[in-house]
Design a protein around this motif. Structure first.
Motif, short mmCIF file in Angstrom:
data_model
loop_
_atom_site.label_atom_id
_atom_site.label_comp_id
_atom_site.label_asym_id
_atom_site.label_seq_id
_atom_site.Cartn_x
_atom_site.Cartn_y
_atom_site.Cartn_z
N VAL A 102 -58.83 22.21 31.42
CA VAL A 102 -59.61 22.41 32.63
C VAL A 102 -60.46 23.66 32.44
O VAL A 102 -59.93 24.75 32.21
CB VAL A 102 -58.71 22.58 33.88
CG1 VAL A 102 -59.57 22.79 35.13
CG2 VAL A 102 -57.80 21.38 34.06
N GLY A 103 -61.79 23.49 32.55
CA GLY A 103 -62.69 24.64 32.45
C GLY A 103 -62.58 25.38 31.13
O GLY A 103 -62.70 26.62 31.09
N GLY A 104 -62.33 24.67 30.05
CA GLY A 104 -62.22 25.29 28.75
C GLY A 104 -60.88 25.95 28.49
O GLY A 104 -60.68 26.53 27.42
N ARG A 105 -59.97 25.87 29.44
CA ARG A 105 -58.64 26.44 29.27
C ARG A 105 -57.61 25.31 29.20
O ARG A 105 -57.84 24.21 29.73
CB ARG A 105 -58.30 27.38 30.43
CG ARG A 105 -59.30 28.52 30.58
CD ARG A 105 -58.98 29.38 31.78
NE ARG A 105 -57.71 30.08 31.61
CZ ARG A 105 -57.14 30.82 32.57
NH1 ARG A 105 -57.75 30.95 33.75
NH2 ARG A 105 -56.01 31.43 32.33
N TYR A 106 -56.49 25.58 28.56
CA TYR A 106 -55.46 24.57 28.36
C TYR A 106 -54.22 24.93 29.19
O TYR A 106 -53.81 26.10 29.25
CB TYR A 106 -55.08 24.46 26.88
CG TYR A 106 -56.20 23.90 26.04
CD1 TYR A 106 -56.30 22.53 25.81
CD2 TYR A 106 -57.16 24.74 25.48
CE1 TYR A 106 -57.31 22.00 25.04
CE2 TYR A 106 -58.18 24.23 24.70
CZ TYR A 106 -58.25 22.85 24.48
OH TYR A 106 -59.28 22.34 23.72
N PHE A 107 -53.66 23.94 29.82
CA PHE A 107 -52.45 24.13 30.63
C PHE A 107 -51.41 23.09 30.21
O PHE A 107 -51.75 21.98 29.78
CB PHE A 107 -52.78 23.95 32.12
CG PHE A 107 -53.82 24.91 32.64
CD1 PHE A 107 -53.44 26.12 33.20
CD2 PHE A 107 -55.17 24.60 32.54
CE1 PHE A 107 -54.39 27.00 33.67
CE2 PHE A 107 -56.13 25.49 33.01
CZ PHE A 107 -55.74 26.68 33.58
#
Length: 255
Positions: free
Chosen positions: A13-18
């Motif tokens: 999401v938005g270039g970030r990983y969760f």
């Protein structure tokens, strides 16, 4: 969730990983993720063997006990008449197709888990003998049931999670225990779906009486008894066959 499966829970999401720490789908949809491919495998094996798919059945394990990446199928069964090679053909086809679909098969070293075509064995947690035409609850399963029932009969309160598991087991074995279908309701009503598993639930007098009934009835259920004839299509525990005399002596079924 198994640690090895956390890689399947990664979201970007938005270039970030969760990474989700819990299964991302709810219990309403999750069984379908396992039921469809496992049914496909069983039906494909029947088609490859040229066997009647109506003689095959299966049970899917609870999602919490399955790996999402490597599908694990619980209790796939096929039946055929004595001397009919269809059962052996489906068995061979199933074992051939399973690795190609990424399905892990239970080793046949434990006959309570998996075995080749036979006239007797433990299926769906019940021991069947198709020569004698008998069934019985295996002793190990009886011990597990007795442990939960004794807590219900002796303690003033029990954990909500234990009630959930006990209710499922009683539903499964009720058809094997004569009268069992009518001795579950008060135990079921104790379980609170809106409460966590650790929640303590007060045991009612009626539920305690039903627990005592099961404790008295289980010894007989662990012995071989004649497989009941359910071919009339009745849904045991949900309806009752009545024979009213409201039409001048007719004996039509009323449900």
């Amino acid at each position: 969730m198994a640690d090895a499966d956390r890689k399947l829970q990664v979201l970007r999401v938005g270039g970030r990983y969760f990474v989700e720490e819990k299964i991302t789908f709810g219990c309403t949809s999750s069984p379908g993720h396992f039921e469809k491919p496992s049914w496909f495998l069983l039906r494909a094996a029947c088609n490859k063997a040229g066997a009647d798919r109506r003689n095959a059945c299966k049970q899917v394990g609870r999602p919490g006990g399955l790996h999402y990446g490597d599908v694990e199928v619980d209790d796939a069964l096929v039946f055929s008449k004595f001397g009919d090679p269809a059962c052996q053909r489906v068995y061979d086809s199933y074992r051939e197709l399973a690795p190609r679909m990424g399905v892990k098969l239970a080793p046949e070293t434990d006959k309570d888990k998996a075995f080749p075509p036979a006239t007797s064995g433990v299926c769906l947690g019940i021991h069947f003998d198709l020569v004698k035409w008998t069934w019985a609850i295996p002793p190990k399963k009886v011990v597990v049931l007795r442990h939960s029932l004794e807590k219900l009969a002796l303690d003033s309160s029990v954990e909500n999670g234990m009630l959930e598991e006990l209710s499922g087991r009683l539903n499964h074995y009720a058809v094997v225990v004569p009268g069992g279908t009518w001795q579950r309701s008060f135990i079921h009503h104790l379980h609170r779906a809106d409460r966590p598993k650790a929640w303590r639930v007060a045991v009612s007098t009626q539920a305690r009486q039903q627990a005592l009934w099961w404790l008295a009835s289980l010894p007989a259920a662990s012995l071989e008894s004649r497989i009941r004839d359910l071919s009339d299509g009745s849904r045991e525990g949900y309806e009752l066959n009545l024979y009213p005399d409201v039409a001048g002596g007719s004996l039509d079924h009323a449900r």
